[in-house]
Design a protein around this motif. Structure first.
Motif, mmCIF file in Angstrom:
data_model
loop_
_atom_site.group_PDB
_atom_site.id
_atom_site.type_symbol
_atom_site.label_atom_id
_atom_site.label_comp_id
_atom_site.label_asym_id
_atom_site.label_seq_id
_atom_site.Cartn_x
_atom_site.Cartn_y
_atom_site.Cartn_z
ATOM 1 N N GLY B 67 -26.124 -2.867 7.324
ATOM 2 C CA GLY B 67 -24.690 -2.626 7.446
ATOM 3 C C GLY B 67 -23.844 -3.726 6.839
ATOM 4 N N ALA B 71 -20.304 -3.237 5.009
ATOM 5 C CA ALA B 71 -19.127 -3.836 5.645
ATOM 6 C C ALA B 71 -18.384 -4.730 4.653
ATOM 7 N N GLU B 140 -13.728 -10.556 11.365
ATOM 8 C CA GLU B 140 -14.711 -10.736 12.447
ATOM 9 C C GLU B 140 -15.016 -9.461 13.240
ATOM 10 N N SER B 141 -14.007 -8.882 13.873
ATOM 11 C CA SER B 141 -14.266 -7.806 14.843
ATOM 12 C C SER B 141 -14.878 -6.587 14.170
ATOM 13 N N MET B 144 -18.477 -7.211 12.764
ATOM 14 C CA MET B 144 -19.476 -7.258 13.835
ATOM 15 C C MET B 144 -19.769 -5.859 14.370
ATOM 16 N N ASN B 145 -18.726 -5.068 14.564
ATOM 17 C CA ASN B 145 -18.928 -3.700 15.051
ATOM 18 C C ASN B 145 -19.803 -2.912 14.078
ATOM 19 N N LEU B 146 -19.508 -3.016 12.794
ATOM 20 C CA LEU B 146 -20.217 -2.216 11.796
ATOM 21 C C LEU B 146 -21.672 -2.651 11.652
ATOM 22 N N GLN B 148 -23.507 -4.467 13.767
ATOM 23 C CA GLN B 148 -24.218 -4.281 15.035
ATOM 24 C C GLN B 148 -24.841 -2.882 15.103
ATOM 25 N N LEU B 149 -24.049 -1.856 14.822
ATOM 26 C CA LEU B 149 -24.560 -0.484 14.954
ATOM 27 C C LEU B 149 -25.776 -0.250 14.072
ATOM 28 N N ILE B 338 -27.326 -6.376 20.055
ATOM 29 C CA ILE B 338 -27.874 -7.648 19.582
ATOM 30 C C ILE B 338 -26.706 -8.630 19.672
ATOM 31 N N ASP B 339 -26.993 -9.850 20.112
ATOM 32 C CA ASP B 339 -25.888 -10.786 20.368
ATOM 33 C C ASP B 339 -25.392 -11.444 19.082
ATOM 34 N N LEU B 340 -24.874 -10.618 18.185
ATOM 35 C CA LEU B 340 -24.348 -11.154 16.921
ATOM 36 C C LEU B 340 -23.207 -12.137 17.182
#
Lengths: 457, 457
Positions: B67, B71, B140-141, B144-146, B148-149, B338-340
């Motif tokens: 991702g 992203a 950032e936000s 991370m969302n993209l 992470q999935l 996952i704790d990105l």
């Protein structure tokens, strides 16, 4: 296995997220092959499909049924576009005549739904779809996907809200939730569940939950020192929250106090703790702030919180005024799915039932009744046939879509989901509001007619 | 806490899913308030943010970084629309001059990324963003969302693929995944991880994975009897898969055999088992089919499968030719997050580091090197400074975006993710390809310069 492939027409800029126009195509292939088969076999009779779950997750005492009214609304405007039909044609699975029919596909049936935010239990219908089978079948995959997300998220979030015992809970989960739709529609579920705010700008603006925000470690680190960062941010945003754990939490609190002493006009609303032993650090921060004459400065906490940790902090008397909750709530990590089923229960006026050893399958169109005691508390539910006479209680399934048309006044009630949940929480048996499993199951019974049908089936 | 609210302009038809045009606004409020603060303080120096995770989930031996290139591509086309600026103005938090600047916001920096599908380990950078802090912070936000999935889904799916030992695995998870974006981008992750097909029509068409489908219980139940359903479907879709467990699995298989005997021209590709003891039922079905002279009819299984159950079925010698996997893979139920972290590691040319007891924080711009043995097997990684000389191994972080422009030839490599994963699986130490945790950690070390910086920090 039926295997096929096709291509969507190229875009000048390929879309990143899923656009509304493409949602009709967001279905399982077998829905379309079954549709063509029904269509080819001349099977146009009305069917009823019922949406329910069989088993509560171990760590849930009830679920909040969410998303079903929004999904029903969307069903009335699903359309297949020419680009979809071209891509389906390319798979080689579909006849031109069927695709032409699919291009004209409209939902013309009825959809009965529970109001958004209704507490639900095992085997209770969230939604029943009455329509020609070629319409009702198609809704399955998309409706399940949509309802699953909001139900799972709201049902986790309401536990966090209960654990916080009136202290505000803010959604900080955007970065951990599963994609952009989960993050944005998740905020709608959070609103329903009673959260006080969200950090998610698009989610909060779209779904009417106040925006909430503090500052990040990177802001502190980009400055030469913590004091400079605090000063600049508090001057810019009077009443803001300062993040005090970048280097050392008590030291950070002391710097906030020194800043307020040095600039008496400066207002700091709260400090945020984001690591370490939150209970002990909150007590230390509270003492420092109070001793310095700043009892009005609040303490908010974040850092991997869930309902259990919040309950432990509350029980330990930690002086925390608000909670920012992300990861665990954002994916409902202890129960990320609910085993929703969308089952054919009636076709051409005849009850239909899959044989599933050990599973409850309830045929026919149904209604769900909730009974109240004299104080208005919920005392038990009855699942009955839709038209069965003589069942006491409030009939919860309501006709939201009739003949393919949305009842606007019913849909407007979806907007009251937050108030509905707040009201319902006070009416649920107290045992069900506890986080722990324990005695106090909620009684759900079958009506006499449904009981007879099951025994015959 | 900074609290605010605003409204987006009303739409004639409110959008259901998140449209691409709105993605700039899908951020945490504090990103925007920090941006305005940086902007107001004249902080325009370049920053570097690094995206990594600190700890593998307990049930993962490696993750597939997925991702991050998509992203980064999206970052180059994020724009704030007038409607966004109006809604932000209404919150009362933002000055007109800042909002005007935000309307012109463009990403002008550099983004270094790992190729899609790269196996990654703890503390290894997936992505580094070098840009003025007002640009890098904003990503950032959403990033991370993209990331992470796709990372979470692909990293679960590759375990399912490994467990199936070459038998095809099909995605049946649309109805269980968290919303429409997870379902559709999830298919891209499944393609990367090596799945053979998906039931998800939009996902498969958009992300180039073959569509795959069978039939549902409702199709059988809508017919007067199972035979009629099988006959109609097999005539319509030669070579299709028939679902045989609606009433009784062995009985269903006998009906398929009787149908093939009665209509010799009819081709049935496979039978699907969807309940019960899949191993025992598969053996019984195989025996029935073989005894009747139908060894070419395959057996596919579904029903709450995950990598452990597939491994157990394989070990037990169950004659299953393909697996349909939904729920557990669709939400990565054992490790849904996952704790990105997306950490500021450098600002204005100076290393930046948060003090986190017990955590590894690596300052400065970095590069990740992977070393191979003579057979091309991965033998260990080195995390180094970006420009540190003399580090052996393949440099994995590549400049995908330079000065805000996407390097098209680099982006094209993202399309080769599936092949990259298949190749990498053969190069990973054998211990890491096992499902169980066990001896055989993969060595990740720090370069001499990075080690020195950490010790000083």
């Amino acid at each position: 296995m039926t295997q096929a492939s096709g291509t969507l027409p190229p875009h000048a800029i390929p879309p990143y997220a899923v656009q509304d126009d493409d949602l009709a195509l967001l279905t399982d292939l077998y829905q379309l092959t079954m549709l063509q088969a029904y269509w080819g076999e001349g099977m146009r009779e009305r069917a009823t499909f019922s949406l329910f779950f069989r088993r509560l997750p171990e760590t849930r005492r009830f679920m909040l049924a969410c998303g079903q009214q929004h999904a029903a609304e969307l069903a009335t405007r699903l359309r297949f576009r020419d680009a979809h039909l071209a891509a389906l044609a390319e798979t080689g699975l579909f006849d031109d005549a069927f695709l032409e029919w699919l291009g004209d596909w409209r939902f013309t049936g009825d959809i009965w739904t529970l109001p958004e935010g209704t507490p639900v239990f095992e085997n209770e219908p969230f939604m029943e779809v009455d329509a020609p089978i070629v319409e009702a079948q198609l809704l399955e995959s998309l409706v399940m996907n949509l309802v699953q997300l909001e139900t799972v998220i709201a049902s986790k979030a309401v536990r966090v809200v209960l654990a916080a015992e009136g202290r505000p809970v803010m959604d900080f989960g955007l970065r951990r939730m599963h994609g952009v739709d989960a993050a944005v529609r998740g905020v709608r579920a959070y609103r329903t569940a009673g959260l006080a705010g969200t950090s998610n700008v698009l989610g909060g603006l779209r779904h009417d939950l106040p925006l909430s925000g503090t500052m990040a470690h990177s802001y502190v680190l980009a400055h030469d020192d913590e004091e400079a960062a605090f000063r600049a941010f508090a001057r810019r945003y009077p009443g803001t929250t300062l993040l005090v754990d970048t280097h050392d939490t008590p030291e950070g609190v002391r710097k906030v106090i020194a800043l307020m002493d040095a600039e008496p006009g400066l207002r700091v609303g709260a400090v945020r703790l984001d690591s370490g032993d939150l209970g002990a650090l909150a007590r230390e921060a509270r003492a420092l702030l109070d001793d310095a004459g700043n009892p009005e400065v609040k303490i908010v906490a974040s850092s991997g919180l869930d309902e259990w940790q919040i309950a432990a902090l509350r029980e330990g008397g930690a002086p925390i005024d608000g909670f920012g909750v992300g990861t665990e709530m954002g994916v409902s990590s202890d129960a990320p799915v609910i085993d929703l089923s969308y089952k054919l229960v009636e076709y051409a006026g005849t009850p239909r039932l899959k044989h599933s050893p050990g599973k409850v399958n309830l045929p026919c169109r149904k209604q769900l009744y909730r009974r109240h005691d004299a104080e208005g508390r919920f005392v038990g539910d009855v699942i009955a046939l839709r038209d069965e006479p003589g069942i006491e209680g409030e009939a919860l399934l309501r006709p939201l879509v009739r003949g393919g048309r949305l009842a606007a006044e019913e849909m407007a009630l979806a907007g009251e989901a937050r108030e509905r949940v707040a009201d319902a929480l006070g009416r649920l048996p107290e045992a069900l509001r506890r986080l722990d499993p324990g005695p106090g199951d909620y009684p759900v019974t079958l009506s006499p007619a449904l009981q007879r049908l099951r025994e015959q089936g």
